[in-house]
Design a protein around this motif. Sequence first.
Motif, PDB file in Angstrom:
ATOM      1  N   ASP A  21       0.811  -1.211   0.000  1.00 33.30           N
ATOM      2  CA  ASP A  21       0.000   0.000   0.000  1.00 33.30           C
ATOM      3  C   ASP A  21       0.849   1.269   0.000  1.00 33.30           C
ATOM      4  OD1 ASP A  21      -2.277  -1.562   0.125  1.00 33.30           O
ATOM      5  OD2 ASP A  21      -2.232  -1.624   2.323  1.00 33.30           O
ATOM      6  N   LEU A  22       2.161   1.146  -0.111  1.00 35.54           N
ATOM      7  CA  LEU A  22       3.007   2.340  -0.126  1.00 35.54           C
ATOM      8  C   LEU A  22       2.672   3.197  -1.337  1.00 35.54           C
ATOM      9  CD1 LEU A  22       6.584   1.028   0.800  1.00 35.54           C
ATOM     10  CD2 LEU A  22       4.951   2.213   2.268  1.00 35.54           C
ATOM     11  N   ASP A  23       2.468   4.477  -1.108  1.00 37.69           N
ATOM     12  CA  ASP A  23       2.200   5.361  -2.244  1.00 37.69           C
ATOM     13  C   ASP A  23       3.507   5.707  -2.949  1.00 37.69           C
ATOM     14  OD1 ASP A  23       3.474   7.316  -0.712  1.00 37.69           O
ATOM     15  OD2 ASP A  23       1.587   8.073   0.073  1.00 37.69           O
ATOM     16  N   LYS A  24       3.399   6.385  -4.073  1.00 32.47           N
ATOM     17  CA  LYS A  24       4.575   6.663  -4.903  1.00 32.47           C
ATOM     18  C   LYS A  24       5.593   7.505  -4.146  1.00 32.47           C
ATOM     19  CE  LYS A  24       6.025   8.412  -9.416  1.00 32.47           C
ATOM     20  NZ  LYS A  24       7.172   9.134  -8.865  1.00 32.47           N
ATOM     21  N   ARG A  25       5.142   8.469  -3.382  1.00 29.50           N
ATOM     22  CA  ARG A  25       6.072   9.325  -2.653  1.00 29.50           C
ATOM     23  C   ARG A  25       6.870   8.506  -1.636  1.00 29.50           C
ATOM     24  NH1 ARG A  25       4.077  14.353   1.028  1.00 29.50           N
ATOM     25  NH2 ARG A  25       3.258  12.627   2.251  1.00 29.50           N
ATOM     26  N   SER A  26       6.187   7.603  -0.927  1.00 26.98           N
ATOM     27  CA  SER A  26       6.875   6.774   0.059  1.00 26.98           C
ATOM     28  C   SER A  26       7.882   5.846  -0.612  1.00 26.98           C
ATOM     29  CB  SER A  26       5.859   5.949   0.856  1.00 26.98           C
ATOM     30  OG  SER A  26       5.000   6.793   1.587  1.00 26.98           O
ATOM     31  N   ARG A  27       7.489   5.298  -1.766  1.00 28.26           N
ATOM     32  CA  ARG A  27       8.402   4.411  -2.481  1.00 28.26           C
ATOM     33  C   ARG A  27       9.626   5.177  -2.977  1.00 28.26           C
ATOM     34  NH1 ARG A  27       6.208  -0.703  -5.300  1.00 28.26           N
ATOM     35  NH2 ARG A  27       4.446  -1.271  -3.991  1.00 28.26           N
ATOM     36  N   ASP A  28       9.393   6.384  -3.491  1.00 27.59           N
ATOM     37  CA  ASP A  28      10.516   7.177  -3.996  1.00 27.59           C
ATOM     38  C   ASP A  28      11.482   7.525  -2.878  1.00 27.59           C
ATOM     39  OD1 ASP A  28       9.531   7.079  -6.549  1.00 27.59           O
ATOM     40  OD2 ASP A  28       8.595   9.075  -6.489  1.00 27.59           O
ATOM     41  N   ILE A  29      10.951   7.894  -1.723  1.00 31.81           N
ATOM     42  CA  ILE A  29      11.802   8.234  -0.583  1.00 31.81           C
ATOM     43  C   ILE A  29      12.546   6.999  -0.096  1.00 31.81           C
ATOM     44  CG2 ILE A  29      11.748   8.928   1.854  1.00 31.81           C
ATOM     45  CD1 ILE A  29       9.519  10.903   1.098  1.00 31.81           C
ATOM     46  N   PHE A  30      11.843   5.879   0.000  1.00 37.20           N
ATOM     47  CA  PHE A  30      12.481   4.643   0.444  1.00 37.20           C
ATOM     48  C   PHE A  30      13.572   4.221  -0.541  1.00 37.20           C
ATOM     49  CE2 PHE A  30      12.505  -0.094   0.391  1.00 37.20           C
ATOM     50  CZ  PHE A  30      13.080  -0.269   1.640  1.00 37.20           C
ATOM     51  N   ARG A  31      13.277   4.290  -1.840  1.00 40.23           N
ATOM     52  CA  ARG A  31      14.267   3.922  -2.849  1.00 40.23           C
ATOM     53  C   ARG A  31      15.508   4.809  -2.736  1.00 40.23           C
ATOM     54  NH1 ARG A  31      13.564   1.806  -8.070  1.00 40.23           N
ATOM     55  NH2 ARG A  31      11.346   2.340  -8.037  1.00 40.23           N
ATOM     56  N   SER A  32      15.303   6.111  -2.538  1.00 37.60           N
ATOM     57  CA  SER A  32      16.424   7.043  -2.418  1.00 37.60           C
ATOM     58  C   SER A  32      17.301   6.700  -1.218  1.00 37.60           C
ATOM     59  CB  SER A  32      15.901   8.472  -2.298  1.00 37.60           C
ATOM     60  OG  SER A  32      16.964   9.379  -2.088  1.00 37.60           O
ATOM     61  N   ILE A  33      16.670   6.363  -0.106  1.00 42.72           N
ATOM     62  CA  ILE A  33      17.424   6.024   1.107  1.00 42.72           C
ATOM     63  C   ILE A  33      18.251   4.766   0.889  1.00 42.72           C
ATOM     64  CG2 ILE A  33      17.200   5.238   3.507  1.00 42.72           C
ATOM     65  CD1 ILE A  33      14.754   7.090   3.716  1.00 42.72           C
ATOM     66  N   VAL A  34      17.637   3.734   0.312  1.00 40.91           N
ATOM     67  CA  VAL A  34      18.342   2.468   0.114  1.00 40.91           C
ATOM     68  C   VAL A  34      19.476   2.636  -0.889  1.00 40.91           C
ATOM     69  CG1 VAL A  34      18.151   0.080  -0.641  1.00 40.91           C
ATOM     70  CG2 VAL A  34      16.330   1.089   0.722  1.00 40.91           C
ATOM     71  N   GLU A  35      19.218   3.312  -2.009  1.00 41.78           N
ATOM     72  CA  GLU A  35      20.260   3.477  -3.015  1.00 41.78           C
ATOM     73  C   GLU A  35      21.440   4.276  -2.479  1.00 41.78           C
ATOM     74  OE1 GLU A  35      18.187   5.152  -6.321  1.00 41.78           O
ATOM     75  OE2 GLU A  35      17.572   3.180  -7.112  1.00 41.78           O
ATOM     76  N   TYR A  37      22.302   4.417   0.721  1.00 42.04           N
ATOM     77  CA  TYR A  37      22.970   3.526   1.678  1.00 42.04           C
ATOM     78  C   TYR A  37      23.850   2.513   0.966  1.00 42.04           C
ATOM     79  CZ  TYR A  37      23.485  -0.696   4.470  1.00 42.04           C
ATOM     80  OH  TYR A  37      23.995  -1.821   5.076  1.00 42.04           O
ATOM     81  N   LEU A  38      23.349   1.916  -0.132  1.00 44.88           N
ATOM     82  CA  LEU A  38      24.133   0.932  -0.864  1.00 44.88           C
ATOM     83  C   LEU A  38      25.399   1.558  -1.448  1.00 44.88           C
ATOM     84  CD1 LEU A  38      21.374  -1.096  -2.753  1.00 44.88           C
ATOM     85  CD2 LEU A  38      22.591  -1.721  -0.673  1.00 44.88           C
ATOM     86  N   GLU A  39      25.335   2.831  -1.759  1.00 47.72           N
ATOM     87  CA  GLU A  39      26.493   3.523  -2.334  1.00 47.72           C
ATOM     88  C   GLU A  39      27.491   3.967  -1.272  1.00 47.72           C
ATOM     89  OE1 GLU A  39      27.497   7.529  -5.004  1.00 47.72           O
ATOM     90  OE2 GLU A  39      25.418   6.867  -4.726  1.00 47.72           O
ATOM     91  N   THR A  40      26.985   4.437  -0.125  1.00 50.91           N
ATOM     92  CA  THR A  40      27.878   5.043   0.869  1.00 50.91           C
ATOM     93  C   THR A  40      28.037   4.230   2.142  1.00 50.91           C
ATOM     94  OG1 THR A  40      26.112   6.290   1.991  1.00 50.91           O
ATOM     95  CG2 THR A  40      27.126   7.301   0.030  1.00 50.91           C
ATOM     96  N   GLY A  41      27.024   3.409   2.476  1.00 46.72           N
ATOM     97  CA  GLY A  41      27.055   2.677   3.738  1.00 46.72           C
ATOM     98  C   GLY A  41      26.704   3.519   4.939  1.00 46.72           C
ATOM     99  N   GLU A  42      26.318   4.778   4.711  1.00 44.27           N
ATOM    100  CA  GLU A  42      26.039   5.710   5.799  1.00 44.27           C
ATOM    101  C   GLU A  42      24.542   5.898   6.010  1.00 44.27           C
ATOM    102  OE1 GLU A  42      28.242   7.195   7.751  1.00 44.27           O
ATOM    103  OE2 GLU A  42      29.927   6.222   6.722  1.00 44.27           O
ATOM    104  N   PRO A  43      24.126   6.253   7.254  1.00 43.78           N
ATOM    105  CA  PRO A  43      22.728   6.619   7.478  1.00 43.78           C
ATOM    106  C   PRO A  43      22.352   7.816   6.608  1.00 43.78           C
ATOM    107  CG  PRO A  43      23.877   6.300   9.558  1.00 43.78           C
ATOM    108  CD  PRO A  43      24.924   6.289   8.495  1.00 43.78           C
ATOM    109  N   VAL A  44      21.108   7.854   6.177  1.00 41.61           N
ATOM    110  CA  VAL A  44      20.646   8.886   5.252  1.00 41.61           C
ATOM    111  C   VAL A  44      19.656   9.786   5.968  1.00 41.61           C
ATOM    112  CG1 VAL A  44      19.620   9.333   2.999  1.00 41.61           C
ATOM    113  CG2 VAL A  44      20.931   7.233   3.370  1.00 41.61           C
ATOM    114  N   GLY A  45      19.904  11.094   5.924  1.00 40.85           N
ATOM    115  CA  GLY A  45      19.043  12.056   6.592  1.00 40.85           C
ATOM    116  C   GLY A  45      17.993  12.629   5.665  1.00 40.85           C
ATOM    117  N   SER A  46      16.994  13.265   6.250  1.00 40.28           N
ATOM    118  CA  SER A  46      15.878  13.802   5.473  1.00 40.28           C
ATOM    119  C   SER A  46      16.320  14.928   4.541  1.00 40.28           C
ATOM    120  CB  SER A  46      14.782  14.301   6.415  1.00 40.28           C
ATOM    121  OG  SER A  46      15.299  15.280   7.312  1.00 40.28           O
ATOM    122  N   ARG A  47      17.276  15.755   4.979  1.00 41.79           N
ATOM    123  CA  ARG A  47      17.729  16.851   4.126  1.00 41.79           C
ATOM    124  C   ARG A  47      18.395  16.306   2.861  1.00 41.79           C
ATOM    125  NH1 ARG A  47      17.849  21.941   5.440  1.00 41.79           N
ATOM    126  NH2 ARG A  47      17.562  21.419   7.640  1.00 41.79           N
TER     127      ARG A  47
END
Length: 365
Positions: A21-35, A37-47
């Motif tokens: 049931d995730l809407d597009k905005r939630s999926r886009d934000i989640f995808r951005s965080i994971v991608e 993280y996979l690139e840097t290994g660091e926690p990702v902030g909202s800014r």
Amino acid sequence: MIKSVSPACRRGKEALLSLSDLDKRSRDIFRSIVETYLETGEPVGSRNVSRTLGMSLSPASVRNVMADLEHIGLLHSPHTSAGRLPTEIGLRFFIDALLEVGDLSQEERRNIEVQVRAAQQSRSTEQVLTEASQMLSGLSMGAGVVLTHKSDMRLKHMEFVRIEPLKALAILVGEDGAVENRVLDLPPGLPTSALTEASNFLNAHIRGRTLSEVRKELERLQNEGQSELDQLSRKVIDAGLAVWGNGGQADSGTLIVRGRSNLLTDLEAVGDLERIRLLFDDLESKRDLIQLLGLAERGDGVRIFIGSENNLFSLSGSSLVVSPYRDSNQRIVGVLGVIGPTRLNYARVIPMVDYTAKLVSRILG
């Protein structure tokens, strides 16, 4: 490329009914965080997410979505940072539902083929598999792993050579040129002629067969009264097959691991070093790893095991991406792949493992 994922335990996923049931905005934000993280290994902030997405979303709005994603188990917040990291369940969801896996370029395919086929000149399957493991390690910056089953090796020649009064060397030669030796005990008073007779008898029946097929053929000949072996020669053969087949049990196989040193690079904290130490301990436990790799033989395609989805990597938090390879009869005879941290570059590693497995299958065929 069609990707099949691990059927390993996906704990908690059934409870996350809101995933679909995730809407597009939630999926886009989640995808951005994971991608990220996979690139840097660091926690990702909202800014950071707000800047990356390039949409009119304030960091405060992003934080609200991140809090919702954390609530349903896709993200977690390490105590040392205000940023978020994907959970193992989150990574599984990303790989299953959101990961876009492309294909290798023609140049990448050509480079892989040149490296692996170079080892083919040795006419040794083990050399081909070792090179494949080394190549996967270099391209993925993880550890390349290969499991091959000796019980599936097609035989060309077998010979018994006395080395002591009560010991002999059983020499096994495969059709691929691989040579293996085992020491076996001989009964007291066994004449050299019995070793010669046993060798000649086996070589008349083993060519092109696996050990298990040889064992069945010899049982058939004996049951039908077609075996002309004397009792002493039969004892030699039984001892030879037993020492090669672990006393009649299935061969656990040969494990090849290359590139462990890659896992020591880019360590950010003491916790990372401890994780790698635990992973090295896991790799030393070959029986457990062989059992895990065996799971990959239950279907075609690439299989992915993440962290605690399997007991072997429950402490080290590692991932395994593997695919089976086949012989000329299209039988699965082993698996190959990559072990690394859970932040593997899955989009790159998956097609790499898939293509290498198909290439090895063609070479072995």
